[in-house]
Scaffold this active site. Structure first.
Site, PDB file in Angstrom:
ATOM      1  N   GLU A 186      33.880  41.538  38.880  1.00 24.88           N
ATOM      2  CA  GLU A 186      33.033  40.832  37.916  1.00 24.88           C
ATOM      3  C   GLU A 186      33.672  39.496  37.504  1.00 24.88           C
ATOM      4  O   GLU A 186      34.869  39.452  37.187  1.00 24.88           O
ATOM      5  CB  GLU A 186      32.847  41.728  36.681  1.00 24.88           C
ATOM      6  CG  GLU A 186      31.852  41.183  35.664  1.00 24.88           C
ATOM      7  CD  GLU A 186      31.754  42.071  34.425  1.00 24.88           C
ATOM      8  OE1 GLU A 186      32.670  42.885  34.188  1.00 24.88           O
ATOM      9  OE2 GLU A 186      30.757  41.942  33.686  1.00 24.88           O
TER      10      GLU A 186
ATOM     11  N   LYS B  70      22.914  41.395  34.807  1.00 24.25           N
ATOM     12  CA  LYS B  70      23.458  42.552  34.076  1.00 24.25           C
ATOM     13  C   LYS B  70      22.526  42.966  32.940  1.00 24.25           C
ATOM     14  O   LYS B  70      22.213  42.170  32.056  1.00 24.25           O
ATOM     15  CB  LYS B  70      24.843  42.174  33.541  1.00 24.25           C
ATOM     16  CG  LYS B  70      25.621  43.289  32.874  1.00 24.25           C
ATOM     17  CD  LYS B  70      27.059  42.803  32.600  1.00 24.25           C
ATOM     18  CE  LYS B  70      27.915  43.844  31.906  1.00 24.25           C
ATOM     19  NZ  LYS B  70      29.323  43.363  31.747  1.00 24.25           N
TER      20      LYS B  70
ATOM     21  N   CYS C 214      29.573  46.375  35.638  1.00 24.90           N
ATOM     22  CA  CYS C 214      30.475  46.825  34.561  1.00 24.90           C
ATOM     23  C   CYS C 214      29.822  47.776  33.545  1.00 24.90           C
ATOM     24  O   CYS C 214      29.648  48.937  33.854  1.00 24.90           O
ATOM     25  CB  CYS C 214      31.105  45.616  33.879  1.00 24.90           C
ATOM     26  SG  CYS C 214      32.682  46.023  33.080  1.00 24.90           S
TER      27      CYS C 214
END
Lengths: 294, 294
Positions: free
Chosen positions: A43, A116, A153
Site C-alpha cells: 500500500e 479503498k 489494508c
C-alpha cells in the site's frame, strides 16, 4: 491458465519518491526474471506512510490517475510483459483524494482501479483525514492473468468485502497493505495483533475458496511530529491457497521479493468438497445491511 | 459480569441414547465442580452422527422440543445452577425436522432455541435429507451468563452468520459441531481441512471482536451401510478470545471436559483499538444478498 507465478514485493520506503520507485522497479525486474507474471506492491509504495500525522501540506504527495506513477509502472509492465498491482495516493480533484489501487496490464494500459472502501482512523493511522470513502464498490478487475479481487489494508478485516469480490467472480484476493506495531505495546499484544491480521485474511480465503495474497511494507517509520514515536511495519507478506493453506510468508524485518506459484484450478476442487456458495442463506441475511440490529 | 467460566464437553457417542446422555451428565457435573457456569455440548450429542446415510427409519431418533432430552438437561441445569447449550434432532411435525440448539437456563427453563440455518449435503453428511432449513434467523439468545450467538456446524464456514449474531448484540459466539476426517484422505489434506476449520472460526472472532467456542465430537463412527467406511471425528474443541487468540484446544483423540475462563470485558477493549463495526460500508454491501453477482 491454471498455474500463475506471482510476486510479493515487500519493501522499505524513504522520503524520496523517485528512489522508492526506482527500488520498486528493480524488485519487479528481479521478480520478472524469476518468471513472475503478476507483481503485487504494498500500500502507498511511493512514499512513507504519511498518515501518521494530519497535515494539509502532505496532500502534495497525491497524484492523478493516470499520472506520473502509472506512466512509469505502465512502461515497466509493457517492457517486461507483466501485470502490476500498484497502490497510489490519488488526487481526483482539489480537496478530493482516495487511497487507490491501480492495475497495469501487460501492454502498459490501465486495466482498472479500486478505491479503498473501508477507511480507518486510529492514532497513527489518520486515513479519514486524507482519503474519501471509495465510491466504485467491490468490483474485481479483469486482466490477462485472471480476475483480481483487489482490496486495500483496512478492507482486510471485513468479510463482506472479500465475499463481494468472490460473488463477482474474483479468481484471486489481493491486499496491498501497510500495517505495523506500536513499539509501546507488549510483545504478547504484538503477537496477537499480527496473528489476528494473518488469520482473518486466511479466513477470507477459506470462506470463499480462493487463493489470497497480502503484501505489507516493512521497516520502522517515525512520525514527523514525534521522531521517537512511529510504526514498526511488520512485513510478513504472504500467499495462501483456496483452503487457507500457507504457500509462503515473508520475514518481519527484511525487504523481500517472493515469487510463488498459485494454482487457480484448486478453487474448483476446493469448492466441490466445500460448496459454501451453494448453501448461503441469502433469504436471511438482509439485516447485514444494518449498522446494528438494535 | 466480566469473567465467565465455560466448559467444552467433547465426547464420543454410541448407539445407546441413554448411555450417551448419562455420560454427558457426568461430564457436566465434572465441569460444574470446576466452577463452570456455561456448558457447551457438541452437535447431536444424544446419538452417533446418523447423517452418514439416508434412511427414513432414522427419523425415529428425533424428539420434540420441549421433550425428553430438554427435561433431563433442564433438571440438571437447575440442580447445578448452570446454563447448558444442547444440540438436538428436533421433530417439529410429521415430515418436518430440524437440527436445533437449545439453551437451558439455570432454573431449568428453555431460554431459547436456534435452528441450524446452513444445512450441508455432502458424501457422508446427508443433512439435507434430515433437516429443514432453520426458519428462526440469526438471533442470539439472552441468558443469565450473557447473550449467546449460537450457530451450528456448517454455519461455521459462513462469515455472514457470525456477523448477524454480532450485529444483534451477541457477547459470545458458540458452535456445537460434528466434523471429521475421511480416512481415505492424505495426511496433508486432513491437516489442511482441520486447519481451515480452526482458522475460519478464529477469523469470525477477530472480525467481530468476540470470544468464540467450538465444541466438536471425537472418535471414529462407521457408516451403518459400509462398516469399513466412516468419519474420524477430529475433536479439537477450542476457545478463542476477541482477537482470535487461542485460549484452549482439546486433543483429536480423547473425550475431554475443558473449563476455560472467558473475559467479556476484552471485547470492549479490542473493539476500541479495532473499531471494525464503525467503518462497515453498509451502503455498498447490498449485492451480498445475491446468490452470485453475474
Amino acid at each position: 491458465m491454471t498455474m500463475l507465478k506471482v510476486a510479493l514485493i515487500q519493501q522499505r520506503c524513504g522520503d524520496n519518491r523517485d528512489e522508492n520507485l526506482i527500488k520498486t522497479a528493480q524488485m519487479i525486474r528481479q521478480a520478472a526474471a524469476s518468471g513472475a507474471e503478476l507483481m503485487v506492491l504494498q500500500e502507498l509504495h511511493t512514499s512513507t506512510y504519511f498518515c501518521q500525522v494530519e497535515s494539509p501540506t502532505l496532500f502534495d504527495l497525491a497524484e492523478s490517475i493516470p499520472g506520473t506513477s502509472t506512466d512509469t509502472l505502465g512502461k515497466l509492465a509493457a517492457e517486461l510483459g507483466v501485470v502490476i498491482v500498484a497502490s497510489l495516493f490519488e488526487r481526483r480533484a482539489a480537496g478530493l483524494y482516495h487511497n487507490t489501487a491501480v492495475v497495469l496490464e501487460k501492454d502498459g494500459s490501465i486495466a482498472g482501479i479500486y478505491r479503498k472502501m473501508h477507511i480507518p482512523d486510529d492514532p497513527g493511522f489518520y486515513e479519514k483525514f486524507y482519503f474519501t470513502l471509495g465510491d466504485l464498490g467491490f468490483n474485481p478487475i479483469k486482466t490477462s492473468v485472471g480476475t483480481l479481487g483487489i482490496l486495500v489494508c483496512w478492507d482486510q478485516w471485513y468479510p463482506e468485502a472479500a465475499r463481494m469480490m468472490a460473488l463477482a467472480g474474483a479468481d484471486l484476493l489481493i491486499y496491498p497493505t501497510a500495517i505495523g506495531w506500536d513499539r509501546l505495546d507488549t510483545a504478547e499484544e504484538q503477537l496477537r495483533q499480527h496473528d489476528a491480521w494473518f488469520t482473518v485474511q486466511r479466513g477470507h480465503a477459506i470462506a470463499n475458496g480462493l487463493p489470497l495474497l497480502a503484501v505489507n511494507r516493512v521497516g520502522f517509520e517515525c512520525s514527523t511530529e514525534q521522531p521517537d514515536v512511529g510504526i514498526q511495519f511488520w512485513g510478513g507478506s504472504f500467499a495462501v491457497g483456496a483452503q487457507g493453506e500457507v504457500l509462503t510468508k515473508a520475514s518481519h524485518e527484511n525487504e523481500e521479493v517472493i515469487v510463488v506459484e498459485i494454482d487457480y484450478a484448486r478453487s474448483e476442487q476446493v469448492r466441490r468438497i466445500w460448496p459454501f456458495l451453494r448453501d448461503r442463506r441469502i433469504d436471511a441475511y438482509s439485516e447485514i445491511l444494518k449498522r446494528f440490529r438494535d
